[in-house]
Design a protein around this motif. Structure first.
Motif, PDB file in Angstrom:
ATOM      1  N   ASP A  34       0.829  -1.196   0.000  1.00  0.00           N
ATOM      2  CA  ASP A  34       0.000   0.000   0.000  1.00  0.00           C
ATOM      3  C   ASP A  34       0.870   1.254   0.000  1.00  0.00           C
ATOM      4  OD1 ASP A  34      -2.223  -1.661   0.174  1.00  0.00           O
ATOM      5  OD2 ASP A  34      -2.251  -1.577   2.371  1.00  0.00           O
ATOM      6  N   GLY A  35       0.324   2.336  -0.551  1.00  0.00           N
ATOM      7  CA  GLY A  35       1.009   3.617  -0.533  1.00  0.00           C
ATOM      8  C   GLY A  35       1.031   4.191   0.870  1.00  0.00           C
ATOM      9  N   ASP A  40      -2.015   7.746  -2.531  1.00  0.00           N
ATOM     10  CA  ASP A  40      -0.833   7.210  -3.217  1.00  0.00           C
ATOM     11  C   ASP A  40      -1.165   5.885  -3.888  1.00  0.00           C
ATOM     12  OD1 ASP A  40       0.755   9.307  -2.455  1.00  0.00           O
ATOM     13  OD2 ASP A  40       1.738   8.231  -0.810  1.00  0.00           O
ATOM     14  N   PRO A  41      -0.623   5.644  -5.079  1.00  0.00           N
ATOM     15  CA  PRO A  41      -0.855   4.347  -5.726  1.00  0.00           C
ATOM     16  C   PRO A  41      -0.049   3.260  -5.007  1.00  0.00           C
ATOM     17  CG  PRO A  41       0.680   5.640  -7.024  1.00  0.00           C
ATOM     18  CD  PRO A  41       0.201   6.528  -5.905  1.00  0.00           C
TER      19      PRO A  41
END
Length: 170
Positions: A34-35, A40-41
Motif C-alpha cells: 500500500d502507498g 498514493d498508488p
C-alpha cells in the motif's frame, strides 16, 4: 543496517528455479504494498527467497494472500528492451510471516500480551503420600499481579541541561 518489515499482498505465485553450480533453490514473486497516503498508488516489488525460504514460498504462498515479510531491500539496475537503464527495487527475504484475516502478526514470546485470567477457583490437590501437607496453590489473581509486564524507561537519551551548561568542551 538494512532491515525492512513490510506488509504485502502477493500478486504472482512464487516461481522456483535452481542455481547452476550447487542447485540451490531460488524463488521469485511479485508483491504489492500500500502507498503511504490514501491517495498514493500501491507499489510493486520483486521478492527473492533462497534455500529453505524458497521452498517455503513455493509450498505456503498463494496469489492474493496477505503476508508480513522481513528482509533486505536493494536496488538493481536493469536494461529495458529499448536500451534504457532503469533501477528497480528487489527485496531479499529472510523471514516470512503469513497473516490471517483480522489478526495481528505473531509476536515474540516476550512481547506477547499476557493470557487472560479465568475466574475459576483452583482445584485443591490431595495430600501426597509422604504425609507432608501439599503446598498451597497461588491464586491466579496474585500470580498475575506478580508477573506484570515490564515497564520501559521513556526518558530522553540526552539529559536536559540548563542553557548555560554545555557538555561539549569546545
Amino acid at each position: 543496517m538494512n532491515h525492512c518489515l513490510l506488509e504485502v499482498d502477493v500478486l504472482e505465485a512464487p516461481q522456483v528455479r535452481y542455481t547452476q553450480d550447487n542447485q540451490t533453490p531460488v524463488a521469485e514473486m511479485a508483491v504489492q504494498l500500500d502507498g503511504l497516503r490514501p491517495d498514493d498508488p500501491p507499489g510493486q516489488l520483486k521478492v527473492v527467497g533462497w534455500g529453505n525460504l524458497a521452498q517455503d514460498l513455493q509450498n505456503r504462498v498463494q496469489v492474493g494472500q496477505r503476508l508480513m515479510i522481513e528482509g533486505r531491500l536493494r536496488m538493481n539496475t536493469v536494461t529495458r528492451p529499448d536500451g534504457v537503464k532503469e533501477k528497480r527495487a528487489e527485496f531479499t527475504l529472510s523471514r516470512l510471516h503469513p497473516l490471517v484475516a483480522g489478526s495481528a502478526p505473531s509476536m515474540a514470546p516476550s512481547m506477547a500480551p499476557p493470557p487472560a485470567t479465568r475466574s475459576v477457583p483452583p482445584v485443591a490437590s490431595p495430600a501426597p503420600a509422604s504425609g507432608r501437607p501439599a503446598p498451597r496453590p497461588v491464586p491466579r489473581a496474585a500470580a498475575a499481579a506478580e508477573a506484570e509486564p515490564p515497564t520501559w524507561n521513556a526518558s530522553p537519551l540526552v539529559p536536559d541541561l540548563p542553557e548555560t551548561d554545555d557538555e561539549i568542551p569546545f
